[in-house]
Design an enzyme around this catalytic site. Structure first.
Site, PDB file in Angstrom:
ATOM      1  N   ARG B  52       0.839  -1.198   0.000  1.00  0.00           N
ATOM      2  CA  ARG B  52       0.000   0.000   0.000  1.00  0.00           C
ATOM      3  C   ARG B  52       0.872   1.245   0.000  1.00  0.00           C
ATOM      4  O   ARG B  52       2.019   1.233   0.430  1.00  0.00           O
ATOM      5  CB  ARG B  52      -0.935   0.000   1.209  1.00  0.00           C
ATOM      6  CG  ARG B  52      -0.235  -0.307   2.521  1.00  0.00           C
ATOM      7  CD  ARG B  52      -1.222  -0.358   3.687  1.00  0.00           C
ATOM      8  NE  ARG B  52      -1.800  -1.684   3.832  1.00  0.00           N
ATOM      9  CZ  ARG B  52      -2.610  -2.038   4.826  1.00  0.00           C
ATOM     10  NH1 ARG B  52      -2.951  -1.172   5.758  1.00  0.00           N
ATOM     11  NH2 ARG B  52      -3.096  -3.255   4.899  1.00  0.00           N
ATOM     12  N   ASP B  54       0.420   5.397   1.281  1.00  0.00           N
ATOM     13  CA  ASP B  54      -0.458   6.225   2.118  1.00  0.00           C
ATOM     14  C   ASP B  54      -1.090   7.381   1.351  1.00  0.00           C
ATOM     15  O   ASP B  54      -0.654   7.712   0.247  1.00  0.00           O
ATOM     16  CB  ASP B  54       0.348   6.813   3.285  1.00  0.00           C
ATOM     17  CG  ASP B  54       0.664   5.757   4.318  1.00  0.00           C
ATOM     18  OD1 ASP B  54      -0.146   4.818   4.483  1.00  0.00           O
ATOM     19  OD2 ASP B  54       1.732   5.857   4.963  1.00  0.00           O
ATOM     20  N   TYR B 112      12.042   3.327  -3.160  1.00  0.00           N
ATOM     21  CA  TYR B 112      11.293   4.570  -2.969  1.00  0.00           C
ATOM     22  C   TYR B 112      12.241   5.740  -3.168  1.00  0.00           C
ATOM     23  O   TYR B 112      13.445   5.629  -2.911  1.00  0.00           O
ATOM     24  CB  TYR B 112      10.723   4.653  -1.546  1.00  0.00           C
ATOM     25  CG  TYR B 112       9.452   3.884  -1.323  1.00  0.00           C
ATOM     26  CD1 TYR B 112       8.212   4.501  -1.503  1.00  0.00           C
ATOM     27  CD2 TYR B 112       9.463   2.554  -0.912  1.00  0.00           C
ATOM     28  CE1 TYR B 112       7.025   3.801  -1.279  1.00  0.00           C
ATOM     29  CE2 TYR B 112       8.284   1.847  -0.691  1.00  0.00           C
ATOM     30  CZ  TYR B 112       7.070   2.483  -0.872  1.00  0.00           C
ATOM     31  OH  TYR B 112       5.905   1.795  -0.651  1.00  0.00           O
ATOM     32  N   ARG B 200       9.208   7.538   5.056  1.00  0.00           N
ATOM     33  CA  ARG B 200       8.950   8.891   5.553  1.00  0.00           C
ATOM     34  C   ARG B 200       9.638   9.114   6.897  1.00  0.00           C
ATOM     35  O   ARG B 200       9.999  10.247   7.242  1.00  0.00           O
ATOM     36  CB  ARG B 200       7.451   9.139   5.645  1.00  0.00           C
ATOM     37  CG  ARG B 200       6.836   9.335   4.258  1.00  0.00           C
ATOM     38  CD  ARG B 200       5.330   9.273   4.280  1.00  0.00           C
ATOM     39  NE  ARG B 200       4.746  10.297   5.132  1.00  0.00           N
ATOM     40  CZ  ARG B 200       3.455  10.346   5.448  1.00  0.00           C
ATOM     41  NH1 ARG B 200       2.620   9.413   4.985  1.00  0.00           N
ATOM     42  NH2 ARG B 200       2.998  11.303   6.207  1.00  0.00           N
TER      43      ARG B 200
END
Lengths: 247, 247
Positions: B52, B54, B112, B200
Protein backbone atom coordinates in the site's frame (compact mmCIF):
# COMPACT_ATOMS: atom_id res chain seq x y z
CA UNK A 1 2.85 62.33 -0.92
CA UNK A 2 3.66 60.24 -3.96
CA UNK A 3 3.16 56.57 -3.16
CA UNK A 4 5.97 54.03 -3.57
CA UNK A 5 5.87 51.87 -6.69
CA UNK A 6 6.68 48.17 -6.27
CA UNK A 7 7.59 45.68 -8.98
CA UNK A 8 6.87 42.02 -8.21
CA UNK A 9 7.88 38.91 -10.14
CA UNK A 10 5.22 36.25 -9.68
CA UNK A 11 5.13 32.52 -10.45
CA UNK A 12 1.77 30.79 -10.57
CA UNK A 13 0.07 27.51 -11.36
CA UNK A 14 -2.89 28.66 -13.45
CA UNK A 15 -4.81 25.36 -13.14
CA UNK A 16 -7.32 26.57 -10.57
CA UNK A 17 -7.63 30.17 -11.76
CA UNK A 18 -9.89 31.90 -14.26
CA UNK A 19 -6.74 33.56 -15.58
CA UNK A 20 -4.81 36.62 -14.44
CA UNK A 21 -7.35 39.39 -14.82
CA UNK A 22 -9.93 40.42 -12.24
CA UNK A 23 -13.45 39.33 -13.15
CA UNK A 24 -16.71 38.99 -11.24
CA UNK A 25 -17.62 35.61 -9.71
CA UNK A 26 -14.30 33.99 -10.62
CA UNK A 27 -11.10 33.60 -8.69
CA UNK A 28 -8.17 35.14 -10.54
CA UNK A 29 -4.48 35.65 -9.82
CA UNK A 30 -4.78 39.45 -9.83
CA UNK A 31 -7.58 39.20 -7.26
CA UNK A 32 -5.53 36.94 -4.98
CA UNK A 33 -2.63 39.39 -5.12
CA UNK A 34 -4.81 42.45 -4.46
CA UNK A 35 -6.44 40.69 -1.49
CA UNK A 36 -3.09 39.66 -0.01
CA UNK A 37 -1.66 43.18 -0.46
CA UNK A 38 -4.74 44.70 1.20
CA UNK A 39 -4.49 42.26 4.11
CA UNK A 40 -0.82 42.95 4.67
CA UNK A 41 -0.77 46.74 4.15
CA UNK A 42 -4.31 47.86 4.89
CA UNK A 43 -4.24 49.62 1.51
CA UNK A 44 -6.51 48.91 -1.43
CA UNK A 45 -4.40 49.03 -4.56
CA UNK A 46 -4.71 47.88 -8.15
CA UNK A 47 -2.15 45.34 -9.36
CA UNK A 48 -1.08 45.97 -12.97
CA UNK A 49 0.25 42.90 -14.77
CA UNK A 50 2.57 42.87 -17.80
CA UNK A 51 -0.42 41.36 -19.59
CA UNK A 52 -3.21 38.92 -18.91
CA UNK A 53 -2.92 35.16 -19.04
CA UNK A 54 -5.97 33.01 -19.81
CA UNK A 55 -7.73 30.43 -17.68
CA UNK A 56 -5.42 27.48 -16.97
CA UNK A 57 -2.29 29.20 -18.34
CA UNK A 58 0.75 29.22 -16.04
CA UNK A 59 3.46 31.76 -15.35
CA UNK A 60 7.04 31.02 -14.49
CA UNK A 61 7.73 34.77 -14.34
CA UNK A 62 4.86 37.19 -14.60
CA UNK A 63 5.66 40.79 -13.67
CA UNK A 64 3.31 43.29 -12.05
CA UNK A 65 3.43 46.66 -10.31
CA UNK A 66 1.38 48.45 -7.68
CA UNK A 67 1.64 51.52 -5.45
CA UNK A 68 1.59 51.72 -1.66
CA UNK A 69 1.66 54.73 0.69
CA UNK A 70 3.33 52.64 3.34
CA UNK A 71 6.81 51.66 2.20
CA UNK A 72 7.62 48.15 3.45
CA UNK A 73 11.06 46.74 2.64
CA UNK A 74 10.75 44.58 -0.52
CA UNK A 75 12.10 41.50 1.26
CA UNK A 76 9.48 41.83 4.06
CA UNK A 77 6.74 42.46 1.53
CA UNK A 78 7.74 39.31 -0.37
CA UNK A 79 7.82 37.16 2.76
CA UNK A 80 4.53 38.58 4.07
CA UNK A 81 2.71 38.09 0.78
CA UNK A 82 4.00 34.53 0.39
CA UNK A 83 2.76 33.77 3.92
CA UNK A 84 -0.75 34.95 2.96
CA UNK A 85 -0.99 33.67 -0.61
CA UNK A 86 -1.99 30.09 -1.48
CA UNK A 87 0.87 27.79 -2.59
CA UNK A 88 -0.17 28.03 -6.24
CA UNK A 89 1.03 31.68 -6.33
CA UNK A 90 4.54 32.68 -5.20
CA UNK A 91 6.21 36.06 -5.19
CA UNK A 92 9.74 35.26 -6.31
CA UNK A 93 11.04 38.82 -6.22
CA UNK A 94 9.89 42.24 -4.96
CA UNK A 95 11.62 45.55 -5.76
CA UNK A 96 11.06 49.26 -5.21
CA UNK A 97 10.79 51.14 -8.48
CA UNK A 98 10.59 54.67 -9.77
CA UNK A 99 6.99 55.75 -10.58
CA UNK A 100 7.94 55.74 -14.27
CA UNK A 101 8.12 51.93 -14.23
CA UNK A 102 5.01 50.33 -15.69
CA UNK A 103 4.64 46.53 -15.82
CA UNK A 104 2.87 46.61 -19.18
CA UNK A 105 4.05 49.78 -20.90
CA UNK A 106 7.74 49.45 -19.99
CA UNK A 107 8.04 45.93 -21.46
CA UNK A 108 10.57 45.53 -24.26
CA UNK A 109 9.93 41.83 -24.92
CA UNK A 110 8.12 38.78 -23.59
CA UNK A 111 8.84 35.10 -23.82
CA UNK A 112 6.30 32.30 -23.70
CA UNK A 113 7.05 28.58 -23.72
CA UNK A 114 4.56 25.95 -24.82
CA UNK A 115 5.25 22.42 -23.54
CA UNK A 116 4.06 19.27 -25.29
CA UNK A 117 4.34 15.69 -24.04
CA UNK A 118 4.72 13.67 -27.23
CA UNK A 119 4.18 10.03 -26.25
CA UNK A 120 1.44 7.45 -25.92
CA UNK A 121 0.96 7.96 -22.18
CA UNK A 122 0.90 11.23 -20.22
CA UNK A 123 2.66 10.90 -16.85
CA UNK A 124 0.07 11.78 -14.15
CA UNK A 125 2.45 14.36 -12.59
CA UNK A 126 2.72 16.41 -15.79
CA UNK A 127 -0.92 16.38 -16.86
CA UNK A 128 -1.60 19.96 -15.74
CA UNK A 129 1.64 21.37 -17.17
CA UNK A 130 2.00 19.72 -20.57
CA UNK A 131 -0.26 19.30 -23.58
CA UNK A 132 -0.58 15.67 -24.56
CA UNK A 133 0.00 14.85 -28.24
CA UNK A 134 0.15 11.17 -29.12
CA UNK A 135 0.97 11.49 -32.85
CA UNK A 136 4.74 11.74 -33.32
CA UNK A 137 5.64 15.31 -34.23
CA UNK A 138 8.37 16.13 -36.73
CA UNK A 139 10.55 18.82 -35.16
CA UNK A 140 12.37 19.70 -38.40
CA UNK A 141 9.06 20.50 -40.14
CA UNK A 142 7.91 22.56 -37.17
CA UNK A 143 11.15 24.56 -37.17
CA UNK A 144 10.87 25.08 -40.93
CA UNK A 145 7.35 26.49 -40.51
CA UNK A 146 8.53 28.60 -37.57
CA UNK A 147 11.25 30.19 -39.72
CA UNK A 148 8.56 31.78 -41.95
CA UNK A 149 6.96 33.42 -38.92
CA UNK A 150 9.93 35.17 -37.36
CA UNK A 151 9.84 38.88 -38.21
CA UNK A 152 7.47 41.83 -38.16
CA UNK A 153 4.16 40.69 -39.61
CA UNK A 154 0.41 41.05 -39.31
CA UNK A 155 -0.40 38.04 -37.10
CA UNK A 156 -4.19 38.29 -37.45
CA UNK A 157 -4.22 34.69 -38.80
CA UNK A 158 -2.68 33.55 -35.51
CA UNK A 159 -4.90 35.39 -33.09
CA UNK A 160 -8.35 34.58 -31.78
CA UNK A 161 -11.05 37.16 -32.42
CA UNK A 162 -10.72 39.04 -29.19
CA UNK A 163 -14.13 40.74 -29.30
CA UNK A 164 -12.33 43.93 -28.57
CA UNK A 165 -10.76 46.64 -30.63
CA UNK A 166 -7.08 46.01 -31.24
CA UNK A 167 -5.24 48.96 -32.70
CA UNK A 168 -2.94 46.77 -34.74
CA UNK A 169 -2.40 43.07 -35.28
CA UNK A 170 1.21 43.64 -36.34
CA UNK A 171 3.81 42.23 -33.97
CA UNK A 172 7.55 41.59 -34.10
CA UNK A 173 8.14 37.91 -33.47
CA UNK A 174 11.82 37.89 -32.48
CA UNK A 175 12.23 34.18 -31.95
CA UNK A 176 10.20 31.04 -32.57
CA UNK A 177 11.95 27.71 -32.20
CA UNK A 178 11.13 24.15 -31.31
CA UNK A 179 13.31 21.90 -29.18
CA UNK A 180 12.88 18.23 -28.25
CA UNK A 181 14.36 16.33 -25.33
CA UNK A 182 13.08 12.79 -24.78
CA UNK A 183 9.29 12.92 -25.03
CA UNK A 184 9.14 16.60 -24.24
CA UNK A 185 8.79 19.24 -26.93
CA UNK A 186 8.96 22.94 -26.17
CA UNK A 187 7.98 25.81 -28.43
CA UNK A 188 9.87 28.97 -27.46
CA UNK A 189 8.31 32.24 -28.62
CA UNK A 190 9.66 35.74 -27.98
CA UNK A 191 8.12 38.99 -29.24
CA UNK A 192 7.69 42.66 -28.43
CA UNK A 193 4.13 41.68 -27.57
CA UNK A 194 1.59 38.99 -28.33
CA UNK A 195 -1.99 39.18 -29.61
CA UNK A 196 -4.89 37.50 -27.84
CA UNK A 197 -4.31 33.69 -27.85
CA UNK A 198 -1.40 34.18 -30.27
CA UNK A 199 0.98 31.68 -28.63
CA UNK A 200 -1.70 29.00 -28.36
CA UNK A 201 -2.59 29.64 -32.03
CA UNK A 202 1.05 29.35 -33.08
CA UNK A 203 1.31 26.14 -31.01
CA UNK A 204 -1.92 24.74 -32.48
CA UNK A 205 -0.62 25.46 -35.99
CA UNK A 206 2.86 24.05 -35.34
CA UNK A 207 1.38 20.84 -33.90
CA UNK A 208 -0.58 20.41 -37.15
CA UNK A 209 2.60 20.97 -39.13
CA UNK A 210 4.46 18.51 -36.91
CA UNK A 211 1.87 15.74 -37.40
CA UNK A 212 1.91 16.25 -41.16
CA UNK A 213 -1.53 17.87 -41.53
CA UNK A 214 -0.10 21.11 -42.94
CA UNK A 215 3.08 21.36 -45.07
CA UNK A 216 5.51 23.95 -43.64
CA UNK A 217 5.65 25.64 -47.05
CA UNK A 218 2.04 26.81 -46.61
CA UNK A 219 3.00 28.93 -43.61
CA UNK A 220 3.52 32.15 -45.57
CA UNK A 221 0.19 31.79 -47.36
CA UNK A 222 -1.63 31.35 -44.06
CA UNK A 223 0.28 34.26 -42.48
CA UNK A 224 -0.29 36.66 -45.37
CA UNK A 225 -4.02 35.86 -45.52
CA UNK A 226 -4.26 37.77 -42.21
CA UNK A 227 -7.45 35.83 -41.59
CA UNK A 228 -8.04 33.29 -38.87
CA UNK A 229 -9.37 30.01 -40.25
CA UNK A 230 -9.95 26.48 -38.95
CA UNK A 231 -6.46 25.54 -40.20
CA UNK A 232 -5.07 27.26 -37.14
CA UNK A 233 -6.56 25.64 -34.02
CA UNK A 234 -6.01 27.04 -30.52
CA UNK A 235 -3.86 24.60 -28.51
CA UNK A 236 -5.05 23.89 -24.93
CA UNK A 237 -3.97 26.20 -22.08
CA UNK A 238 -2.24 23.68 -19.78
CA UNK A 239 0.97 23.55 -21.88
CA UNK A 240 1.47 27.33 -21.85
CA UNK A 241 3.82 29.22 -19.54
CA UNK A 242 4.54 32.94 -19.50
CA UNK A 243 8.26 32.40 -19.20
CA UNK A 244 9.88 35.80 -18.93
CA UNK A 245 9.15 39.52 -19.25
CA UNK A 246 12.02 41.81 -20.23
CA UNK A 247 12.27 45.56 -19.45
CA UNK B 1 -11.20 -22.85 -16.15
CA UNK B 2 -8.28 -21.13 -14.47
CA UNK B 3 -8.56 -17.39 -14.97
CA UNK B 4 -5.78 -15.42 -16.64
CA UNK B 5 -3.46 -13.49 -14.35
CA UNK B 6 -2.50 -9.97 -15.41
CA UNK B 7 0.36 -7.85 -14.13
CA UNK B 8 -0.03 -4.08 -14.47
CA UNK B 9 2.50 -1.31 -13.86
CA UNK B 10 0.70 1.79 -12.65
CA UNK B 11 1.77 5.40 -12.24
CA UNK B 12 -0.35 7.71 -10.07
CA UNK B 13 -0.51 11.14 -8.58
CA UNK B 14 -1.55 10.39 -5.00
CA UNK B 15 -2.60 13.98 -4.19
CA UNK B 16 -6.34 13.39 -4.43
CA UNK B 17 -6.42 9.82 -3.09
CA UNK B 18 -6.76 8.35 0.38
CA UNK B 19 -3.85 6.09 -0.55
CA UNK B 20 -3.71 2.83 -2.48
CA UNK B 21 -5.80 0.51 -0.37
CA UNK B 22 -9.59 0.10 -0.59
CA UNK B 23 -11.41 1.74 2.32
CA UNK B 24 -15.01 2.72 2.97
CA UNK B 25 -16.09 6.32 2.21
CA UNK B 26 -12.76 7.28 0.64
CA UNK B 27 -11.57 7.25 -2.94
CA UNK B 28 -8.47 5.10 -3.35
CA UNK B 29 -6.29 4.03 -6.27
CA UNK B 30 -7.17 0.34 -5.82
CA UNK B 31 -10.86 1.24 -5.96
CA UNK B 32 -10.45 3.26 -9.17
CA UNK B 33 -8.63 0.34 -10.79
CA UNK B 34 -11.19 -2.25 -9.69
CA UNK B 35 -14.03 -0.05 -10.98
CA UNK B 36 -12.32 0.49 -14.35
CA UNK B 37 -11.57 -3.25 -14.72
CA UNK B 38 -15.19 -4.11 -13.88
CA UNK B 39 -16.49 -1.56 -16.39
CA UNK B 40 -14.26 -2.85 -19.16
CA UNK B 41 -14.53 -6.61 -18.56
CA UNK B 42 -17.83 -7.06 -16.74
CA UNK B 43 -15.87 -9.03 -14.12
CA UNK B 44 -15.52 -8.13 -10.46
CA UNK B 45 -11.95 -8.81 -9.47
CA UNK B 46 -9.65 -7.86 -6.61
CA UNK B 47 -6.53 -5.89 -7.52
CA UNK B 48 -3.49 -6.92 -5.46
CA UNK B 49 -0.81 -4.24 -5.14
CA UNK B 50 2.87 -4.80 -4.35
CA UNK B 51 2.08 -2.92 -1.15
CA UNK B 52 0.00 0.00 0.00
CA UNK B 53 0.93 3.64 -0.33
CA UNK B 54 -0.46 6.23 2.12
CA UNK B 55 -2.70 9.20 1.47
CA UNK B 56 -0.93 11.75 -0.74
CA UNK B 57 1.97 9.44 -1.64
CA UNK B 58 2.72 9.05 -5.36
CA UNK B 59 3.84 6.13 -7.49
CA UNK B 60 6.08 6.30 -10.52
CA UNK B 61 5.85 2.51 -10.84
CA UNK B 62 3.47 0.60 -8.63
CA UNK B 63 2.83 -3.01 -9.65
CA UNK B 64 -0.39 -4.97 -9.17
CA UNK B 65 -2.00 -8.18 -10.35
CA UNK B 66 -5.54 -9.41 -10.90
CA UNK B 67 -7.33 -12.32 -12.56
CA UNK B 68 -9.86 -12.29 -15.39
CA UNK B 69 -11.85 -15.09 -17.02
CA UNK B 70 -11.97 -13.12 -20.23
CA UNK B 71 -8.50 -12.86 -21.69
CA UNK B 72 -8.11 -9.47 -23.40
CA UNK B 73 -4.79 -8.72 -25.12
CA UNK B 74 -2.60 -6.76 -22.65
CA UNK B 75 -2.23 -3.84 -25.07
CA UNK B 76 -6.03 -3.54 -25.46
CA UNK B 77 -6.52 -3.86 -21.73
CA UNK B 78 -4.01 -1.06 -21.13
CA UNK B 79 -5.62 1.24 -23.69
CA UNK B 80 -9.13 0.50 -22.46
CA UNK B 81 -8.28 1.08 -18.81
CA UNK B 82 -6.46 4.34 -19.58
CA UNK B 83 -9.53 5.52 -21.49
CA UNK B 84 -11.71 4.90 -18.42
CA UNK B 85 -9.34 5.98 -15.63
CA UNK B 86 -8.91 9.61 -14.55
CA UNK B 87 -5.68 11.29 -15.71
CA UNK B 88 -4.11 11.01 -12.25
CA UNK B 89 -3.79 7.21 -12.75
CA UNK B 90 -2.11 5.72 -15.83
CA UNK B 91 -1.45 2.09 -16.71
CA UNK B 92 2.03 2.21 -18.20
CA UNK B 93 2.31 -1.51 -18.89
CA UNK B 94 0.06 -4.60 -18.88
CA UNK B 95 1.29 -8.20 -19.19
CA UNK B 96 -0.12 -11.71 -19.01
CA UNK B 97 1.47 -13.73 -16.23
CA UNK B 98 1.57 -17.26 -14.90
CA UNK B 99 -0.77 -17.76 -11.86
CA UNK B 100 2.36 -18.15 -9.71
CA UNK B 101 3.11 -14.45 -10.09
CA UNK B 102 2.01 -12.43 -7.06
CA UNK B 103 2.47 -8.63 -6.98
CA UNK B 104 3.34 -8.61 -3.27
CA UNK B 105 4.78 -12.04 -2.54
CA UNK B 106 6.99 -12.29 -5.65
CA UNK B 107 8.77 -8.96 -4.94
CA UNK B 108 12.53 -9.19 -4.50
CA UNK B 109 13.12 -5.50 -3.82
CA UNK B 110 11.45 -2.12 -3.82
CA UNK B 111 12.76 1.37 -4.35
CA UNK B 112 11.29 4.57 -2.97
CA UNK B 113 12.48 8.10 -3.68
CA UNK B 114 11.81 11.03 -1.38
CA UNK B 115 12.10 14.48 -3.02
CA UNK B 116 12.90 17.68 -1.13
CA UNK B 117 12.91 21.22 -2.49
CA UNK B 118 15.60 22.94 -0.43
CA UNK B 119 15.21 26.67 -1.07
CA UNK B 120 13.40 29.70 0.28
CA UNK B 121 10.55 29.52 -2.22
CA UNK B 122 8.67 26.46 -3.44
CA UNK B 123 7.83 26.68 -7.17
CA UNK B 124 4.02 26.43 -7.48
CA UNK B 125 4.33 23.60 -10.03
CA UNK B 126 6.24 21.32 -7.65
CA UNK B 127 4.25 21.91 -4.47
CA UNK B 128 2.38 18.59 -4.66
CA UNK B 129 5.47 16.54 -5.57
CA UNK B 130 8.24 17.89 -3.34
CA UNK B 131 8.58 18.49 0.39
CA UNK B 132 9.60 22.06 1.10
CA UNK B 133 12.56 22.52 3.46
CA UNK B 134 13.88 26.07 3.79
CA UNK B 135 16.84 25.38 6.13
CA UNK B 136 19.89 24.45 4.05
CA UNK B 137 20.54 20.71 4.36
CA UNK B 138 24.04 19.28 4.54
CA UNK B 139 24.18 16.36 2.11
CA UNK B 140 27.50 14.98 3.43
CA UNK B 141 26.02 14.64 6.97
CA UNK B 142 22.91 13.01 5.59
CA UNK B 143 24.97 10.49 3.60
CA UNK B 144 27.10 9.77 6.67
CA UNK B 145 23.98 9.02 8.74
CA UNK B 146 22.59 6.92 5.87
CA UNK B 147 25.73 4.77 5.82
CA UNK B 148 24.89 3.51 9.35
CA UNK B 149 21.46 2.39 8.21
CA UNK B 150 22.36 0.24 5.20
CA UNK B 151 22.21 -3.43 6.13
CA UNK B 152 19.93 -5.95 7.83
CA UNK B 153 18.60 -4.32 11.01
CA UNK B 154 15.57 -4.03 13.24
CA UNK B 155 14.05 -0.80 11.90
CA UNK B 156 11.41 -0.41 14.66
CA UNK B 157 12.88 3.04 15.48
CA UNK B 158 12.10 4.10 11.90
CA UNK B 159 8.55 2.84 11.63
CA UNK B 160 5.27 4.32 12.83
CA UNK B 161 3.26 2.23 15.26
CA UNK B 162 1.16 0.44 12.72
CA UNK B 163 -1.63 -0.65 15.09
CA UNK B 164 -1.34 -4.05 13.55
CA UNK B 165 0.70 -7.12 14.25
CA UNK B 166 3.94 -7.17 12.28
CA UNK B 167 5.77 -10.46 12.40
CA UNK B 168 9.15 -8.81 12.32
CA UNK B 169 10.52 -5.28 12.13
CA UNK B 170 13.78 -6.54 10.63
CA UNK B 171 14.40 -5.44 7.05
CA UNK B 172 17.37 -5.45 4.68
CA UNK B 173 18.02 -1.89 3.60
CA UNK B 174 20.11 -2.43 0.47
CA UNK B 175 20.73 1.18 -0.44
CA UNK B 176 20.16 4.58 1.14
CA UNK B 177 21.78 7.57 -0.50
CA UNK B 178 21.20 11.27 -0.85
CA UNK B 179 21.82 13.25 -4.01
CA UNK B 180 21.52 16.96 -4.66
CA UNK B 181 21.06 18.79 -7.97
CA UNK B 182 20.36 22.50 -7.78
CA UNK B 183 17.69 23.05 -5.13
CA UNK B 184 16.45 19.48 -5.39
CA UNK B 185 17.48 16.78 -2.96
CA UNK B 186 16.47 13.17 -3.41
CA UNK B 187 16.72 10.36 -0.88
CA UNK B 188 16.94 7.00 -2.65
CA UNK B 189 15.98 3.97 -0.55
CA UNK B 190 15.97 0.34 -1.70
CA UNK B 191 15.08 -2.66 0.47
CA UNK B 192 13.62 -6.15 0.36
CA UNK B 193 10.58 -4.52 1.94
CA UNK B 194 9.64 -1.49 4.01
CA UNK B 195 7.79 -1.15 7.31
CA UNK B 196 4.77 1.11 7.79
CA UNK B 197 5.86 4.74 7.18
CA UNK B 198 9.51 3.62 7.13
CA UNK B 199 10.65 5.77 4.19
CA UNK B 200 8.95 8.89 5.55
CA UNK B 201 10.56 8.17 8.96
CA UNK B 202 13.99 7.76 7.36
CA UNK B 203 13.39 11.01 5.43
CA UNK B 204 12.21 12.85 8.55
CA UNK B 205 15.31 11.67 10.42
CA UNK B 206 17.70 12.51 7.57
CA UNK B 207 16.22 16.02 7.24
CA UNK B 208 16.96 16.58 10.95
CA UNK B 209 20.50 15.33 10.42
CA UNK B 210 20.86 17.60 7.38
CA UNK B 211 19.74 20.73 9.25
CA UNK B 212 22.13 19.96 12.12
CA UNK B 213 19.53 18.96 14.74
CA UNK B 214 20.94 15.43 15.07
CA UNK B 215 24.65 14.49 14.61
CA UNK B 216 25.08 11.63 12.13
CA UNK B 217 27.10 9.72 14.74
CA UNK B 218 23.93 9.22 16.81
CA UNK B 219 22.34 7.17 14.07
CA UNK B 220 23.46 3.79 15.40
CA UNK B 221 22.20 4.59 18.92
CA UNK B 222 18.79 5.54 17.57
CA UNK B 223 18.69 2.47 15.31
CA UNK B 224 19.73 0.00 18.02
CA UNK B 225 17.19 1.41 20.51
CA UNK B 226 14.55 -0.20 18.27
CA UNK B 227 12.09 2.30 19.75
CA UNK B 228 10.33 5.06 17.91
CA UNK B 229 10.82 8.43 19.62
CA UNK B 230 10.14 12.08 18.78
CA UNK B 231 13.70 12.33 17.42
CA UNK B 232 12.46 10.60 14.28
CA UNK B 233 9.60 12.65 12.78
CA UNK B 234 7.49 11.41 9.87
CA UNK B 235 8.20 13.56 6.80
CA UNK B 236 5.12 14.69 4.83
CA UNK B 237 3.67 12.44 2.09
CA UNK B 238 3.89 14.77 -0.93
CA UNK B 239 7.65 14.19 -1.41
CA UNK B 240 7.36 10.41 -1.54
CA UNK B 241 7.27 8.29 -4.69
CA UNK B 242 7.13 4.52 -4.96
CA UNK B 243 9.81 4.44 -7.65
CA UNK B 244 10.24 0.83 -8.68
CA UNK B 245 9.26 -2.72 -7.74
CA UNK B 246 11.61 -5.52 -8.73
CA UNK B 247 10.67 -9.20 -9.25
Amino acid sequence: MTPQRYKITVSYDGTDYAGWQLQPNHVTVQQQLETAIRNISGETTKVHGSGRTDQGVHARKQVAHFDLHKTPAPQSLKKGLNALLPGNIRIIKAEKKDPSFHARKSTTSKEYRYFIWNAEIMPPFLRKYRTHVTNPLDIASMNRAASYLVGKYDFAAFSANPNRVVQSTVRSLKDLKIRKKGNEIVIIAAADGFLYKMVRSLAGFLIRVGDGSIPPTETSTILSSATRTARVPTAPPEGLFLWNVVY
